[in-house]
Design an enzyme around this catalytic site. Structure first.
Site, PDB file in Angstrom:
ATOM      1  N   PHE A 128       0.861  -1.178   0.000  1.00 41.29           N
ATOM      2  CA  PHE A 128       0.000   0.000   0.000  1.00 41.29           C
ATOM      3  C   PHE A 128       0.900   1.231   0.000  1.00 41.29           C
ATOM      4  O   PHE A 128       1.590   1.508   0.994  1.00 41.29           O
ATOM      5  CB  PHE A 128      -0.888  -0.037   1.253  1.00 41.29           C
ATOM      6  CG  PHE A 128      -1.836   1.115   1.374  1.00 41.29           C
ATOM      7  CD1 PHE A 128      -2.977   1.177   0.596  1.00 41.29           C
ATOM      8  CD2 PHE A 128      -1.604   2.135   2.287  1.00 41.29           C
ATOM      9  CE1 PHE A 128      -3.865   2.241   0.708  1.00 41.29           C
ATOM     10  CE2 PHE A 128      -2.488   3.209   2.405  1.00 41.29           C
ATOM     11  CZ  PHE A 128      -3.620   3.256   1.617  1.00 41.29           C
ATOM     12  N   PRO A 133       8.052  11.046   1.380  1.00 37.80           N
ATOM     13  CA  PRO A 133       8.976  11.779   2.249  1.00 37.80           C
ATOM     14  C   PRO A 133       8.391  13.130   2.687  1.00 37.80           C
ATOM     15  O   PRO A 133       8.704  13.635   3.761  1.00 37.80           O
ATOM     16  CB  PRO A 133      10.209  11.988   1.362  1.00 37.80           C
ATOM     17  CG  PRO A 133      10.160  10.844   0.390  1.00 37.80           C
ATOM     18  CD  PRO A 133       8.700  10.572   0.144  1.00 37.80           C
ATOM     19  N   ARG A 273       6.488 -13.232  42.321  1.00 36.21           N
ATOM     20  CA  ARG A 273       7.757 -12.604  42.686  1.00 36.21           C
ATOM     21  C   ARG A 273       7.686 -11.980  44.084  1.00 36.21           C
ATOM     22  O   ARG A 273       6.746 -11.244  44.388  1.00 36.21           O
ATOM     23  CB  ARG A 273       8.067 -11.500  41.662  1.00 36.21           C
ATOM     24  CG  ARG A 273       9.410 -10.857  41.827  1.00 36.21           C
ATOM     25  CD  ARG A 273      10.498 -11.775  41.382  1.00 36.21           C
ATOM     26  NE  ARG A 273      11.744 -11.070  41.137  1.00 36.21           N
ATOM     27  CZ  ARG A 273      12.848 -11.688  40.740  1.00 36.21           C
ATOM     28  NH1 ARG A 273      12.860 -13.004  40.560  1.00 36.21           N
ATOM     29  NH2 ARG A 273      13.946 -10.991  40.536  1.00 36.21           N
ATOM     30  N   GLU A 368      -0.979   4.242  10.468  1.00 38.42           N
ATOM     31  CA  GLU A 368      -2.423   4.351  10.166  1.00 38.42           C
ATOM     32  C   GLU A 368      -3.015   5.644  10.730  1.00 38.42           C
ATOM     33  O   GLU A 368      -4.152   5.667  11.178  1.00 38.42           O
ATOM     34  CB  GLU A 368      -3.196   3.144  10.714  1.00 38.42           C
ATOM     35  CG  GLU A 368      -2.727   1.802  10.202  1.00 38.42           C
ATOM     36  CD  GLU A 368      -3.182   1.476   8.776  1.00 38.42           C
ATOM     37  OE1 GLU A 368      -4.206   2.042   8.343  1.00 38.42           O
ATOM     38  OE2 GLU A 368      -2.508   0.688   8.116  1.00 38.42           O
TER      39      GLU A 368
HETATM   40  C1  LIG Z   1       6.819   0.741  10.457  1.00 36.64           C
HETATM   41  C2  LIG Z   1       5.978   1.612   9.584  1.00 36.64           C
HETATM   42  C3  LIG Z   1       5.275   1.031   8.524  1.00 36.64           C
HETATM   43  C4  LIG Z   1       4.500   1.824   7.657  1.00 36.64           C
HETATM   44  N1  LIG Z   1       3.869   1.243   6.589  1.00 36.64           N
HETATM   45  C5  LIG Z   1       3.246   2.038   5.668  1.00 36.64           C
HETATM   46  C6  LIG Z   1       2.699   1.477   4.459  1.00 36.64           C
HETATM   47  O1  LIG Z   1       2.740   0.262   4.244  1.00 36.64           O
HETATM   48  N2  LIG Z   1       2.137   2.312   3.550  1.00 36.64           N
HETATM   49  C7  LIG Z   1       2.074   3.657   3.748  1.00 36.64           C
HETATM   50  O2  LIG Z   1       1.562   4.350   2.869  1.00 36.64           O
HETATM   51  N3  LIG Z   1       2.575   4.225   4.882  1.00 36.64           N
HETATM   52  C8  LIG Z   1       3.158   3.449   5.836  1.00 36.64           C
HETATM   53  N4  LIG Z   1       3.702   4.020   6.984  1.00 36.64           N
HETATM   54  C9  LIG Z   1       3.675   5.468   7.136  1.00 36.64           C
HETATM   55  C10 LIG Z   1       2.742   5.986   8.205  1.00 36.64           C
HETATM   56  O3  LIG Z   1       1.414   5.804   7.809  1.00 36.64           O
HETATM   57  C11 LIG Z   1       3.136   7.458   8.427  1.00 36.64           C
HETATM   58  O4  LIG Z   1       4.378   7.462   9.092  1.00 36.64           O
HETATM   59  C12 LIG Z   1       2.115   8.213   9.221  1.00 36.64           C
HETATM   60  O5  LIG Z   1       0.935   8.355   8.491  1.00 36.64           O
HETATM   61  C13 LIG Z   1       2.633   9.616   9.608  1.00 36.64           C
HETATM   62  O6  LIG Z   1       3.165  10.293   8.511  1.00 36.64           O
HETATM   63  P1  LIG Z   1       4.626  10.975   8.618  1.00 36.64           P
HETATM   64  O7  LIG Z   1       5.542   9.958   9.155  1.00 36.64           O
HETATM   65  O8  LIG Z   1       4.966  11.575   7.328  1.00 36.64           O
HETATM   66  O9  LIG Z   1       4.468  12.112   9.714  1.00 36.64           O
HETATM   67  P2  LIG Z   1       3.976  13.612   9.454  1.00 36.64           P
HETATM   68  O10 LIG Z   1       2.783  13.631   8.605  1.00 36.64           O
HETATM   69  O11 LIG Z   1       5.125  14.428   9.037  1.00 36.64           O
HETATM   70  O12 LIG Z   1       3.593  14.014  10.946  1.00 36.64           O
HETATM   71  C14 LIG Z   1       4.592  14.076  11.978  1.00 36.64           C
HETATM   72  C15 LIG Z   1       3.933  14.210  13.323  1.00 36.64           C
HETATM   73  O13 LIG Z   1       3.250  15.452  13.370  1.00 36.64           O
HETATM   74  C16 LIG Z   1       2.117  15.374  14.210  1.00 36.64           C
HETATM   75  N5  LIG Z   1       0.938  15.858  13.482  1.00 36.64           N
HETATM   76  C17 LIG Z   1       0.587  15.620  12.202  1.00 36.64           C
HETATM   77  N6  LIG Z   1      -0.563  16.231  11.876  1.00 36.64           N
HETATM   78  C18 LIG Z   1      -0.961  16.895  12.996  1.00 36.64           C
HETATM   79  C19 LIG Z   1      -2.071  17.719  13.324  1.00 36.64           C
HETATM   80  N7  LIG Z   1      -3.029  17.981  12.425  1.00 36.64           N
HETATM   81  N8  LIG Z   1      -2.148  18.236  14.567  1.00 36.64           N
HETATM   82  C20 LIG Z   1      -1.175  17.969  15.495  1.00 36.64           C
HETATM   83  N9  LIG Z   1      -0.114  17.205  15.241  1.00 36.64           N
HETATM   84  C21 LIG Z   1       0.005  16.670  14.021  1.00 36.64           C
HETATM   85  C22 LIG Z   1       1.982  13.910  14.617  1.00 36.64           C
HETATM   86  O14 LIG Z   1       2.524  13.751  15.922  1.00 36.64           O
HETATM   87  C23 LIG Z   1       2.844  13.177  13.609  1.00 36.64           C
HETATM   88  O15 LIG Z   1       3.372  11.975  14.131  1.00 36.64           O
HETATM   89  C24 LIG Z   1       4.427   3.226   7.879  1.00 36.64           C
HETATM   90  C25 LIG Z   1       5.111   3.798   8.968  1.00 36.64           C
HETATM   91  C26 LIG Z   1       5.889   3.012   9.802  1.00 36.64           C
HETATM   92  C27 LIG Z   1       6.623   3.669  10.941  1.00 36.64           C
END
Ligand SMILES: Cc1cc2nc3c(=O)[nH]c(=O)nc-3n(C[C@H](O)[C@H](O)[C@H](O)COP(=O)(O)OP(=O)(O)OC[C@H]3O[C@@H](n4cnc5c(N)ncnc54)[C@H](O)[C@@H]3O)c2cc1C
Lengths: 388, 112
Positions: A128, A133, A273, A368
Site C-alpha cells: 500500500f 517523504p 515474585r 495508520e
Molecule cells: C513501520 C511503519 C510502517 C509503515 N507502513 C506504511 C505502508 O505500508 N504504507 C504507507 O503508505 N505508509 C506506511 N507508513 C507510514 C505511516 O502511515 C506514516 O508514518 C504516518 O501516516 C505519519 O506520517 P509521517 O511519518 O509523514 O508524519 P507527518 O505527517 O510528518 O507528521 C509528523 C507528526 O506530526 C504530528 N501531526 C501531524 N498532523 C498533525 C495535526 N493535524 N495536529 C497535530 N499534530 C500533528 C503527529 O505527531 C505526527 O506523528 C508506515 C510507517 C511506519 C513507521
C-alpha cells in the site's frame, strides 16, 4: 450496547485461543525473538488446520468465498490472534490467510481477475503506497508523486517511504497526483506491478519493528496503461480514506490482544515474585498498575467493539474508529510499559516478548494515522464542520 | 539521512584471537575468503549466547584459519541481515555461496 460474546462467538474465541496456545506459542519458542515467519512446512501444516476450523480467509467477504464472519466477531478473534510474541504485526504468522488490501475490492472485473482473485488464493501479495517523504498524516496535500498522461497511459515519477512489504509484493496500490490544481480531488490510485520498468525498491527502512521492515520506493518514468487505474481518475483519495478508516478497527484489536497478553504476564509475575518479604501482588503500587492496565484494556475493548458494531450495522463509524485506534494504541502502550516495570530487569530482556511488544506498540501511535490526527478527526466532529 | 547500505569496513583476519576479542552484542557479519570474496552473510541474533563473538567463534571453528570477516553491531540484526543479503544479490546477481545453500525468503531491492 452489550458486548458480551454470544455462545457461538465464545466457542470461536476458545478455538482460536487454543490454536494460539497449542500451535503458535510452542513453535515461536524456537524462533528468533524478532522473527516474523514460521518454517514453511509448519506454516503449511497450520494453514490446513485453520482451513479445517473453517476460519481460513477470515477477512474475505462471503461473496468472494470467505467464511461469512461479521466484523464484531472478527474483532473478537483478532484480539485472540495477536496474543503471542509476533502477534501485533503478524498475528498467527498469517496462518488464517488474508484478504489483501481493502481497496482491491473496488477493482473492475478485469483487475479482479488479475489481482484480487490471485491475492485471495494466496498467489499474489500487495503493498500500500501512500506515504511520501513529504508526509503521511496529510497525504491529500503532501503527495508529490506525479502521474502524467502519455500514450494511453500514465507516467509516474516520485518517491514513497515507509512502505511495508514492497520488496516482496507482486503488485501495489500507489497514489499519485494527476491534477496539481485540484488538491485532494487531483489524486488517482494506480495498481503497479512490481516488475514494471521504472519501479524501484531502493532500500530497507529500519524501524523499531525489527523483523518486518518498511521500504523506500522510487518511480522513474514508470509507465502504466489506463487499465491500471483503480477506480476513477482524480478520485483516488476517497479510496485511500475509506481503507484507512476501516483498517483502524482491526488495528486497534491487535493492540488490545497484545495488551491482554502483557497484562496476564504481569499478573502471573506479581503473584510469584517476592521482594522485601512480600509478593509484588501484595503491594498497592503494583496493584494500582494492574488496575490501570485493566481499565486501559476494558476501555479500548469497549470502543473497538462499538466501532465494529456500528460498521456491522452499516452506520457511520469514522469517529468510533478513530476513538478505537486512539484508546487501543495509547492504552496498549501504557499496559506493556507497566507490565515491563512489574517484571523489572526481566521485562527488558529478549527472553520475554515484552520488549518486542514495547517497540512495536510504539509504532501504533504513528502508523495508520498518528494519535494527533485521530484527535483532529474527533475534534472536527465535536466542534462542527467549519472548524479549520 | 539514510544509513550506510553496504558493509564496507576493512576486513580482519578470522582467527581464534580476533573472534575472542569481539563484543557479545547483536549484529550482522560477513565472512570472506583470503581474496575478499564474500562467502557468507550472517546474523548474531538474540539466541546467540555471546552475540557476534559466539557466531564468529563458531565460523572460525568450522572454517579454520585463512578467512576474513567484518562485523556491524546492530540491534535490528534481522532487518539489517535481510538488507545485506538483498543488496549483495543486487550487486552480484546471486547470494554468497554459503547463503545460497539455504536461502531465506527474500524480496528484491534495486539500490541506487
Ligand atoms: C513501520 C511503519 C510502517 C509503515 N507502513 C506504511 C505502508 O505500508 N504504507 C504507507 O503508505 N505508509 C506506511 N507508513 C507510514 C505511516 O502511515 C506514516 O508514518 C504516518 O501516516 C505519519 O506520517 P509521517 O511519518 O509523514 O508524519 P507527518 O505527517 O510528518 O507528521 C509528523 C507528526 O506530526 C504530528 N501531526 C501531524 N498532523 C498533525 C495535526 N493535524 N495536529 C497535530 N499534530 C500533528 C503527529 O505527531 C505526527 O506523528 C508506515 C510507517 C511506519 C513507521
Amino acid at each position: 450496547m452489550d458486548f458480551e460474546p454470544s455462545e457461538e462467538q465464545q466457542m470461536l474465541i476458545e478455538q482460536v485461543r487454543r490454536f494460539v496456545r497449542e500451535e503458535i506459542i510452542p513453535l515461536e519458542a524456537k524462533l528468533d525473538p524478532d522473527a516474523s515467519e514460521l518454517d514453511p512446512a509448519d506454516h503449511a501444516r497450520l494453514v490446513e488446520k485453520t482451513k479445517a476450523m473453517g476460519l481460513f480467509g477470515i477477512d474475505i467477504p462471503k461473496e468472494y468465498g470467505g467464511p461469512d464472519i461479521d466484523i464484531v466477531t472478527r474483532v473478537l478473534l483478532a484480539i485472540e490472534m495477536a496474543q503471542h510474541r509476533a502477534g501485533l504485526y503478524v498475528p498467527c504468522y498469517g496462518t488464517f490467510g488474508g484478504a489483501g488490501l481493502a481497496q482491491i475490492f473496488e477493482a473492475n472485473d478485469d483487475q479482479k481477475e488479475r489481482y484480487l482473485y490471485p491475492t485471495l488464493r494466496g498467489e499474489k501479495k500487495a503493498f500500500f503506497g501512500l506515504t511520501e517523504p513529504s508526509g503521511g498524516s496529510d497525504p491529500a496535500r503532501a503527495i508529490q508523486t506525479r502521474a502524467e498522461r502519455k500514450d494511453n497511459g500514465w507516467v509516474l515519477n516520485g518517491a514513497k517511504i515507509f512502505i511495508s512489504n514492497a520488496d516482496r509484493a507482486q503488485y501495489g496500490i500507489v497514489f499519485a497526483r494527476t491534477d496539481s490544481s485540484k488538491g485532494r480531488a487531483g489524486i488517482t490510485c494506480f495498481i503497479i506491478d512490481s516488475d514494471t520498468p521504472g519501479f524501484h525498491v531502493r532500500r530497507v527502512v529500519h524501524t523499531l519493528r525489527s523483523s518486518h521492515y518498511a521500504t523506500e520506493l522510487e518511480f522513474k518514468d514508470c509507465w502504466v496503461s489506463d487499465h491500471q487505474v483503480l477506480g476513477e481518475v482524480n478520485k483516488g483519495f476517497a479510496v485511500a480514506n475509506d481503507r484507512l478508516t476501516r483498517q483502524r478497527i482491526p488495528y486497534a484489536a491487535g493492540c488490545i490482544g497484545v495488551a491482554i497478553a502483557a497484562h496476564e504476564m504481569a499478573i502471573e509475575w506479581a503473584k510469584m515474585r517476592t521482594t522485601f518479604g512480600e509478593k509484588l501482588s501484595h503491594r498497592q503500587a503494583v496493584q494500582w498498575m494492574l488496575v490501570d492496565n485493566e481499565i486501559d484494556i476494558r476501555t479500548a475493548r469497549h470502543f473497538t467493539l462499538e466501532a465494529a458494531e456500528k460498521a456491522r450495522r452499516g452506520l457511520p463509524f469514522r469517529i468510533e474508529a478513530s476513538i478505537a485506534k486512539l484508546t487501543a494504541s495509547e492504552g496498549g502502550g501504557r499496559v506493556v510499559d507497566r507490565a515491563m516495570q512489574i517484571h523489572g530487569g526481566m521485562g527488558m530482556t529478549k527472553d520475554l516478548p515484552l520488549e518486542r511488544w514495547y517497540r512495536e506498540m510504539r509504532i501504533r501511535r504513528v502508523g495508520e494515522g498518528p494519535s494527533e490526527v485521530q484527535r483532529m478527526v474527533i475534534a472536527r466532529e465535536i466542534l462542527g464542520s467549519n472548524l479549520r | 539521512m539514510s544509513l550506510r547500505l553496504r558493509l564496507d569496513k576493512p576486513w580482519q583476519k578470522l582467527t581464534a584471537e580476533t573472534a575472542q576479542r569481539l563484543p557479545g552484542q547483536l549484529g550482522v557479519y560477513q565472512v570472506a575468503d583470503a581474496k575478499g570474496t564474500v562467502l557468507f552473510i550472517g546474523q548474531a541474533g538474540a539466541r546467540s549466547p555471546f552475540g557476534l563473538r559466539s557466531e564468529l567463534q563458531r565460523e572460525h571453528k568450522e572454517r579454520g584459519d585463512g578467512c576474513q570477516f567484518r562485523v556491524e553491531v546492530n540491534q535490528q540484526y534481522r532487518t539489517r541481515w535481510f538488507e545485506l543479503l538483498m543488496v549483495h544479490k543486487a550487486d552480484h546477481g546471486a547470494l554468497p555461496p554459503d547463503n545460497a545453500k539455504n536461502p531465506p525468503p527474500l524480496g528484491r531491492l534495486s539500490p541506487s
